[in-house]
Scaffold this motif. Structure first.
Motif, PDB file in Angstrom:
ATOM      1  N   PRO A 148       0.708  -1.165  -0.075  1.00 38.26           N
ATOM      2  CA  PRO A 148      -0.211   0.007  -0.226  1.00 38.26           C
ATOM      3  C   PRO A 148       0.706   1.221  -0.103  1.00 38.26           C
ATOM      4  N   ARG A 160       2.236   2.035  -3.238  1.00 40.33           N
ATOM      5  CA  ARG A 160       1.212   2.407  -4.133  1.00 40.33           C
ATOM      6  C   ARG A 160       1.119   3.957  -3.774  1.00 40.33           C
ATOM      7  N   GLY A 204      -5.746   6.220  -9.498  1.00 41.81           N
ATOM      8  CA  GLY A 204      -5.880   4.933  -8.990  1.00 41.81           C
ATOM      9  C   GLY A 204      -4.821   4.336  -8.041  1.00 41.81           C
ATOM     10  N   ASN A 205      -3.660   4.585  -8.072  1.00 39.28           N
ATOM     11  CA  ASN A 205      -2.690   4.215  -7.049  1.00 39.28           C
ATOM     12  C   ASN A 205      -3.109   4.751  -5.516  1.00 39.28           C
ATOM     13  N   GLY A 243      -5.841   2.412  -4.445  1.00 40.94           N
ATOM     14  CA  GLY A 243      -5.200   1.280  -3.877  1.00 40.94           C
ATOM     15  C   GLY A 243      -4.431   1.439  -2.386  1.00 40.94           C
ATOM     16  N   ARG A 249      -7.176   1.893   0.465  1.00 48.60           N
ATOM     17  CA  ARG A 249      -8.191   0.655   0.710  1.00 48.60           C
ATOM     18  C   ARG A 249      -7.779   0.082   1.950  1.00 48.60           C
TER      19      ARG A 249
END
Length: 282
Positions: free
Chosen positions: A193, A196, A214-215, A218, A221
Motif C-alpha cells: 500500500p 502504491r 488509481g494508485n 489502492g 483501501r
C-alpha cells in the motif's frame, strides 16, 4: 473713287499740321496730351500708307483695326489666369509629391515589418523542425531499461528501500518504475500500500492524475492508520478535482475528515482549499 479722294484730302490736310504746330503754344503739353498726339500721328501714318497702297496697286484696301486697350486688358487677364492656373498646378504637384513620399516611406516601413516577420517565422520553423527531429530521435531510440530494485526477486525490503532512495534523489522517472515493479512483484507485501502511495506521488508530480488517482485509491483501501494515509486521501481528492470530478472529490474529502480527524494541520489546510475548488457543500 469718291472714298479715295476723301481719304486723300484728309491726309493732305493733316500733313499741313506740322506748319501749324510751329506756332508757339501757350502751355506745354502734359503727358496725356503727348500720348494722344503720338497716337494720332500713328493713325495718320497708317492712313497715308493705306491711301498710297490703294493708289499704287489699284487693289481693294483691307483696313485692320489696331489693338485696343480692351484687347490688351483681355490679354492681360488671360495671362493672369494662366499664371494662376500654373500656380495651382504647381501646388497640386507639390501635394502629389508629398503624398508620394509619404506612401513610399509607409511602403518601406511595411516591407521592413514583413521582412522581420519572415525572419521570425523562419526561426520558429527551424525550432519546430529541430524539436520534431529530437522527438523522432527519442522515439527511435531504444527505451531505457527500468531500474530494477536491488535484489528485487529475493529481498522486498531492499527493493522498497532502493525505490525510495530514487525518489529522495529526485529521480521521479526511476522511482516510478521502481515502485511499479515493487507493486507488481510484491502485491501482497506489507509495504505494497505504501509503495502504491509513493507511486501515486511520482505520477501526481508529472500531472498524470488518472494513474495517480488509481494508485492513491489502492493505497488507502481499508483506511490504514499510517502517517502517509491522510496525505494519500488528500492527493486522491486533488486528483479527482483535476479530472473534473468534483462530486467524487467532495465525498473523498468528507471521508478524510471522518477517517482521519487528527490529520496534520498542513493536510487539513490543503483539504479546505481543495473543498473550495471543488465547490463542496458546507
Amino acid at each position: 473713287m469718291k472714298l479715295k479722294a476723301a481719304l486723300l484730302a484728309s491726309v493732305l490736310a493733316l500733313t499741313t499740321m506740322p506748319a501749324l504746330a510751329q506756332t508757339a503754344m501757350p502751355d506745354p503739353l502734359d503727358d496725356r496730351s503727348v500720348k494722344r498726339l503720338d497716337k494720332m500721328e500713328k493713325v495718320v501714318r497708317e492712313l497715308r500708307a493705306i491711301v498710297f497702297q490703294g493708289r499704287d496697286t489699284g487693289k481693294p484696301v483691307v483696313v485692320q483695326a489696331a489693338e485696343t486697350d480692351a484687347q490688351i486688358s483681355a490679354l492681360s487677364d488671360q495671362l493672369k489666369d494662366l499664371e494662376q492656373t500654373l500656380t495651382r498646378l504647381n501646388g497640386q504637384n507639390e501635394t502629389l509629391t508629398h503624398d508620394l513620399d509619404v506612401a513610399r516611406r509607409a511602403n518601406d516601413s511595411e516591407k521592413a515589418r514583413a521582412d522581420a516577420l519572415d525572419q521570425r517565422l523562419a526561426a520558429l520553423e527551424k525550432r519546430l523542425a529541430d524539436q520534431e527531429a529530437a522527438a523522432a530521435a527519442a522515439v527511435a531510440a531504444p527505451p531505457a531499461a527500468p531500474a530494477a530494485p536491488v535484489a528485487a526477486a529475493n529481498d522486498p525490503a531492499a527493493a522498497f528501500k532502493s525505490a525510495r532512495q530514487l525518489l529522495l534523489d529526485g529521480d521521479y522517472g526511476g522511482a516510478e518504475q521502481a515502485f511499479a515493479g515493487y507493486v507488481a512483484t510484491y502485491p501482497d507485501s506489507a509495504k505494497a500500500p505504501e509503495a502504491r502511495y509513493w507511486l501515486g506521488e511520482t505520477q501526481f508530480v508529472r500531472e498524470a492524475y488518472g494513474d495517480a488517482a488509481g494508485n492513491y485509491l489502492g493505497a488507502v483501501r481499508g483506511w490504514p492508520q499510517t502517517s502517509w494515509a491522510p496525505d494519500a486521501v488528500l492527493k486522491l481528492s486533488r486528483s479527482l478535482v483535476a479530472l473534473k470530478k468534483p462530486a467524487d472529490a467532495c465525498k473523498t474529502l468528507d471521508e478524510l475528515a471522518k477517517r482521519y480527524p487528527k490529520a496534520p494541520a498542513a493536510v487539513t489546510s490543503k483539504a479546505a482549499t481543495t473543498r473550495a475548488q471543488a465547490k463542496c457543500a458546507a
